[in-house]
Design a protein around this motif. Sequence first.
Motif, PDB file in Angstrom:
ATOM      1  N   PHE A 129       0.897  -1.223  -0.040  1.00 24.49           N
ATOM      2  CA  PHE A 129      -0.015   0.117   0.061  1.00 24.49           C
ATOM      3  C   PHE A 129       0.816   1.245   0.040  1.00 24.49           C
ATOM      4  O   PHE A 129       0.532   2.226  -0.556  1.00 24.49           O
ATOM      5  CB  PHE A 129      -0.956   0.125   1.012  1.00 24.49           C
ATOM      6  CG  PHE A 129      -2.190  -0.976   1.045  1.00 24.49           C
ATOM      7  CD1 PHE A 129      -3.267  -0.520   0.497  1.00 24.49           C
ATOM      8  CD2 PHE A 129      -2.237  -1.968   1.738  1.00 24.49           C
ATOM      9  CE1 PHE A 129      -4.471  -1.472   0.128  1.00 24.49           C
ATOM     10  CE2 PHE A 129      -3.161  -3.048   1.568  1.00 24.49           C
ATOM     11  CZ  PHE A 129      -4.524  -2.411   0.599  1.00 24.49           C
ATOM     12  N   MET A 130       1.954   1.264   0.706  1.00 19.38           N
ATOM     13  CA  MET A 130       3.015   2.238   0.876  1.00 19.38           C
ATOM     14  C   MET A 130       3.630   2.641  -0.612  1.00 19.38           C
ATOM     15  O   MET A 130       3.673   3.838  -0.880  1.00 19.38           O
ATOM     16  CB  MET A 130       3.767   2.037   1.881  1.00 19.38           C
ATOM     17  CG  MET A 130       3.567   2.193   3.177  1.00 19.38           C
ATOM     18  SD  MET A 130       2.907   3.604   3.737  1.00 19.38           S
ATOM     19  CE  MET A 130       2.265   3.383   5.282  1.00 19.38           C
ATOM     20  N   VAL A 131       3.848   1.709  -1.371  1.00 15.29           N
ATOM     21  CA  VAL A 131       4.425   1.972  -2.714  1.00 15.29           C
ATOM     22  C   VAL A 131       3.268   2.316  -3.637  1.00 15.29           C
ATOM     23  O   VAL A 131       3.692   3.197  -4.444  1.00 15.29           O
ATOM     24  CB  VAL A 131       4.798   0.453  -3.273  1.00 15.29           C
ATOM     25  CG1 VAL A 131       4.931   0.549  -4.753  1.00 15.29           C
ATOM     26  CG2 VAL A 131       5.921  -0.245  -2.725  1.00 15.29           C
ATOM     27  N   ILE A 132       1.682   1.934  -3.389  1.00 13.23           N
ATOM     28  CA  ILE A 132       0.907   2.712  -4.184  1.00 13.23           C
ATOM     29  C   ILE A 132       0.836   4.193  -3.921  1.00 13.23           C
ATOM     30  O   ILE A 132       0.778   4.869  -4.622  1.00 13.23           O
ATOM     31  CB  ILE A 132      -0.293   1.751  -3.965  1.00 13.23           C
ATOM     32  CG1 ILE A 132      -0.115   0.554  -4.693  1.00 13.23           C
ATOM     33  CG2 ILE A 132      -1.465   2.512  -4.802  1.00 13.23           C
ATOM     34  CD1 ILE A 132      -1.376  -0.497  -4.147  1.00 13.23           C
ATOM     35  N   ILE A 133       0.642   4.404  -2.483  1.00 13.18           N
ATOM     36  CA  ILE A 133       0.351   5.769  -2.035  1.00 13.18           C
ATOM     37  C   ILE A 133       1.676   6.573  -2.462  1.00 13.18           C
ATOM     38  O   ILE A 133       1.544   7.702  -3.219  1.00 13.18           O
ATOM     39  CB  ILE A 133       0.226   6.007  -0.718  1.00 13.18           C
ATOM     40  CG1 ILE A 133      -0.977   5.088  -0.157  1.00 13.18           C
ATOM     41  CG2 ILE A 133       0.466   7.388  -0.182  1.00 13.18           C
ATOM     42  CD1 ILE A 133      -0.933   5.117   1.302  1.00 13.18           C
ATOM     43  N   ALA A 134       3.008   6.166  -2.461  1.00 19.51           N
ATOM     44  CA  ALA A 134       3.942   6.974  -2.901  1.00 19.51           C
ATOM     45  C   ALA A 134       4.207   7.142  -4.263  1.00 19.51           C
ATOM     46  O   ALA A 134       4.563   8.119  -4.918  1.00 19.51           O
ATOM     47  CB  ALA A 134       5.292   6.236  -2.433  1.00 19.51           C
ATOM     48  N   GLY A 135       3.427   5.991  -5.273  1.00 17.86           N
ATOM     49  CA  GLY A 135       3.748   6.224  -6.685  1.00 17.86           C
ATOM     50  C   GLY A 135       2.662   7.179  -7.091  1.00 17.86           C
ATOM     51  O   GLY A 135       2.735   7.880  -7.968  1.00 17.86           O
ATOM     52  N   ILE A 136       1.488   7.209  -6.175  1.00 17.76           N
ATOM     53  CA  ILE A 136       0.311   8.458  -6.748  1.00 17.76           C
ATOM     54  C   ILE A 136       0.997   9.717  -6.415  1.00 17.76           C
ATOM     55  O   ILE A 136       0.624  10.499  -7.158  1.00 17.76           O
ATOM     56  CB  ILE A 136      -0.925   8.016  -5.715  1.00 17.76           C
ATOM     57  CG1 ILE A 136      -1.514   6.751  -6.235  1.00 17.76           C
ATOM     58  CG2 ILE A 136      -1.987   9.123  -5.965  1.00 17.76           C
ATOM     59  CD1 ILE A 136      -2.696   6.133  -5.587  1.00 17.76           C
TER      60      ILE A 136
END
Length: 200
Positions: free
Chosen positions: A61-68
Amino acid sequence: MNLDIKKRLSIFLLGAFILTLGVSLIIKGDLGAGSWDSVNVGLYNKIGLSIGTFAFIIAIFMVIIAGILRKGKFNFYTLITAFILGYLTDFWIFILNKLLTFNNIYIRILYLLCGIVILSFGLALYLIPNLAPNSLDDCMMAFRERFNLGVGISKVITDTIGIIIAFIVSGPIGLGTILITFSVGPLTNIIYNKLSNKLY
Protein backbone atom coordinates in the motif's frame (compact mmCIF):
# COMPACT_ATOMS: atom_id res chain seq x y z
CA MET A 1 31.64 5.50 0.14
CA ASN A 2 34.62 3.29 -0.67
CA LEU A 3 32.78 0.01 -0.32
CA ASP A 4 32.14 -2.48 -3.10
CA ILE A 5 28.65 -3.83 -3.67
CA LYS A 6 29.30 -7.09 -1.79
CA LYS A 7 30.40 -5.25 1.34
CA ARG A 8 27.49 -2.82 1.06
CA LEU A 9 25.04 -5.69 0.70
CA SER A 10 26.62 -7.53 3.66
CA ILE A 11 26.35 -4.44 5.88
CA PHE A 12 22.78 -3.87 4.71
CA LEU A 13 21.72 -7.44 5.52
CA LEU A 14 23.54 -7.43 8.87
CA GLY A 15 21.78 -4.17 9.74
CA ALA A 16 18.41 -5.63 8.77
CA PHE A 17 19.15 -8.74 10.85
CA ILE A 18 20.01 -6.64 13.92
CA LEU A 19 17.27 -4.02 13.61
CA THR A 20 14.54 -6.66 13.29
CA LEU A 21 15.87 -8.27 16.49
CA GLY A 22 15.38 -4.89 18.15
CA VAL A 23 11.85 -4.55 16.75
CA SER A 24 11.00 -8.06 17.93
CA LEU A 25 12.32 -7.42 21.45
CA ILE A 26 10.18 -4.29 21.64
CA ILE A 27 7.12 -6.24 20.50
CA LYS A 28 7.97 -8.99 23.04
CA GLY A 29 8.09 -6.36 25.80
CA ASP A 30 4.48 -5.42 24.99
CA LEU A 31 4.80 -1.90 26.39
CA GLY A 32 4.12 -0.15 23.11
CA ALA A 33 5.83 -0.44 19.73
CA GLY A 34 6.66 1.95 16.92
CA SER A 35 3.65 3.34 15.07
CA TRP A 36 3.61 1.00 12.08
CA ASP A 37 4.89 -1.99 14.06
CA SER A 38 1.85 -1.42 16.30
CA VAL A 39 -0.38 -1.57 13.22
CA ASN A 40 1.19 -4.90 12.22
CA VAL A 41 0.75 -6.34 15.73
CA GLY A 42 -2.84 -5.11 15.93
CA LEU A 43 -3.71 -6.70 12.59
CA TYR A 44 -1.93 -9.91 13.64
CA ASN A 45 -4.03 -10.08 16.81
CA LYS A 46 -7.27 -9.46 14.91
CA ILE A 47 -6.73 -11.52 11.76
CA GLY A 48 -3.95 -14.00 12.50
CA LEU A 49 -1.46 -13.67 9.66
CA SER A 50 2.11 -13.13 10.84
CA ILE A 51 3.40 -9.70 11.84
CA GLY A 52 5.95 -9.81 9.02
CA THR A 53 3.25 -10.68 6.50
CA PHE A 54 1.22 -7.62 7.51
CA ALA A 55 4.37 -5.49 7.31
CA PHE A 56 4.77 -6.61 3.70
CA ILE A 57 1.09 -6.06 2.85
CA ILE A 58 1.25 -2.53 4.25
CA ALA A 59 4.46 -1.99 2.27
CA ILE A 60 2.51 -2.71 -0.92
CA PHE A 61 0.00 0.00 0.00
CA MET A 62 2.88 2.37 0.78
CA VAL A 63 4.36 1.78 -2.68
CA ILE A 64 0.98 2.60 -4.25
CA ILE A 65 0.54 5.77 -2.16
CA ALA A 66 4.10 6.90 -2.92
CA GLY A 67 3.55 6.23 -6.62
CA ILE A 68 0.37 8.32 -6.62
CA LEU A 69 2.17 11.15 -4.82
CA ARG A 70 4.92 10.96 -7.44
CA LYS A 71 2.32 10.98 -10.24
CA GLY A 72 2.90 7.46 -11.49
CA LYS A 73 6.46 6.70 -10.45
CA PHE A 74 6.23 3.47 -8.44
CA ASN A 75 9.34 2.22 -6.65
CA PHE A 76 8.45 -1.47 -6.49
CA TYR A 77 12.07 -2.40 -5.71
CA THR A 78 11.47 -1.13 -2.15
CA LEU A 79 9.32 -4.24 -1.65
CA ILE A 80 12.51 -6.33 -1.66
CA THR A 81 13.64 -4.59 1.50
CA ALA A 82 10.13 -4.80 2.98
CA PHE A 83 10.09 -8.56 2.35
CA ILE A 84 13.50 -9.03 3.99
CA LEU A 85 12.50 -7.01 7.06
CA GLY A 86 9.14 -8.77 7.35
CA TYR A 87 10.71 -12.22 7.08
CA LEU A 88 13.43 -11.44 9.62
CA THR A 89 10.88 -9.97 12.05
CA ASP A 90 8.86 -13.19 11.93
CA PHE A 91 12.07 -15.20 12.38
CA TRP A 92 13.11 -13.25 15.50
CA ILE A 93 9.63 -13.30 17.04
CA PHE A 94 9.59 -17.08 16.64
CA ILE A 95 13.04 -17.40 18.26
CA LEU A 96 12.29 -14.99 21.10
CA ASN A 97 9.00 -16.70 21.92
CA LYS A 98 10.96 -19.92 22.33
CA LEU A 99 13.86 -18.46 24.32
CA LEU A 100 12.37 -15.65 26.42
CA THR A 101 9.77 -17.08 28.77
CA PHE A 102 10.06 -14.56 31.64
CA ASN A 103 7.43 -11.87 31.34
CA ASN A 104 7.17 -9.74 34.50
CA ILE A 105 7.10 -5.96 34.20
CA TYR A 106 10.82 -5.49 34.92
CA ILE A 107 11.82 -8.00 32.25
CA ARG A 108 9.42 -6.37 29.79
CA ILE A 109 11.02 -2.97 30.45
CA LEU A 110 14.42 -4.58 29.84
CA TYR A 111 13.16 -6.02 26.54
CA LEU A 112 11.95 -2.55 25.53
CA LEU A 113 15.16 -0.71 26.42
CA CYS A 114 17.45 -3.35 24.89
CA GLY A 115 15.20 -3.40 21.82
CA ILE A 116 15.52 0.35 21.32
CA VAL A 117 19.34 0.24 21.50
CA ILE A 118 19.59 -2.82 19.22
CA LEU A 119 17.08 -1.33 16.77
CA SER A 120 19.04 1.92 16.61
CA PHE A 121 22.33 0.10 16.02
CA GLY A 122 20.84 -2.10 13.31
CA LEU A 123 19.09 0.83 11.66
CA ALA A 124 22.35 2.78 11.48
CA LEU A 125 24.09 -0.19 9.83
CA TYR A 126 21.16 -0.72 7.46
CA LEU A 127 21.31 2.93 6.33
CA ILE A 128 25.08 3.18 5.74
CA PRO A 129 25.20 1.27 2.39
CA ASN A 130 22.43 3.50 0.98
CA LEU A 131 20.68 0.62 -0.79
CA ALA A 132 16.94 0.15 -1.38
CA PRO A 133 14.90 1.87 1.35
CA ASN A 134 11.95 0.28 3.06
CA SER A 135 8.61 1.11 1.39
CA LEU A 136 7.47 3.09 4.45
CA ASP A 137 10.57 5.29 4.36
CA ASP A 138 10.16 5.78 0.61
CA CYS A 139 6.53 6.82 1.14
CA MET A 140 7.67 9.33 3.74
CA MET A 141 10.08 10.79 1.20
CA ALA A 142 7.28 10.93 -1.38
CA PHE A 143 5.27 13.10 1.03
CA ARG A 144 8.32 15.34 1.40
CA GLU A 145 8.79 15.68 -2.36
CA ARG A 146 5.10 16.15 -3.21
CA PHE A 147 4.31 18.80 -0.60
CA ASN A 148 7.80 20.34 -0.22
CA LEU A 149 8.05 19.35 3.43
CA GLY A 150 11.03 18.76 5.67
CA VAL A 151 12.03 15.16 6.41
CA GLY A 152 11.07 15.61 10.06
CA ILE A 153 7.58 16.87 9.21
CA SER A 154 7.08 14.07 6.69
CA LYS A 155 8.06 11.49 9.31
CA VAL A 156 5.66 13.02 11.83
CA ILE A 157 2.84 12.80 9.25
CA THR A 158 3.49 9.15 8.38
CA ASP A 159 3.99 8.17 12.04
CA THR A 160 0.78 9.97 13.03
CA ILE A 161 -1.15 8.09 10.33
CA GLY A 162 0.35 4.87 11.68
CA ILE A 163 -0.65 5.69 15.27
CA ILE A 164 -4.22 6.49 14.21
CA ILE A 165 -4.50 3.18 12.34
CA ALA A 166 -2.88 1.36 15.28
CA PHE A 167 -5.57 2.73 17.61
CA ILE A 168 -8.26 1.59 15.18
CA VAL A 169 -6.88 -1.98 15.06
CA SER A 170 -6.05 -2.04 18.80
CA GLY A 171 -2.29 -2.10 18.25
CA PRO A 172 0.11 -1.74 21.21
CA ILE A 173 0.45 2.03 21.57
CA GLY A 174 2.02 2.91 24.92
CA LEU A 175 5.16 3.97 26.77
CA GLY A 176 7.33 2.18 24.26
CA THR A 177 5.81 4.18 21.40
CA ILE A 178 6.80 7.45 23.09
CA LEU A 179 10.33 6.25 23.90
CA ILE A 180 10.86 4.95 20.36
CA THR A 181 9.57 8.17 18.82
CA PHE A 182 11.99 10.37 20.76
CA SER A 183 15.04 8.10 21.19
CA VAL A 184 15.57 6.00 18.05
CA GLY A 185 16.27 8.98 15.76
CA PRO A 186 18.99 10.59 17.92
CA LEU A 187 20.54 7.23 18.86
CA THR A 188 20.63 6.10 15.23
CA ASN A 189 22.24 9.39 14.20
CA ILE A 190 25.02 9.05 16.79
CA ILE A 191 25.72 5.41 15.89
CA TYR A 192 25.51 6.14 12.15
CA ASN A 193 28.14 8.88 12.38
CA LYS A 194 30.52 6.69 14.36
CA LEU A 195 30.09 3.59 12.19
CA SER A 196 30.19 5.39 8.84
CA ASN A 197 33.50 7.00 9.80
CA LYS A 198 34.94 3.55 10.48
CA LEU A 199 33.55 1.99 7.32
CA TYR A 200 34.47 4.72 4.81
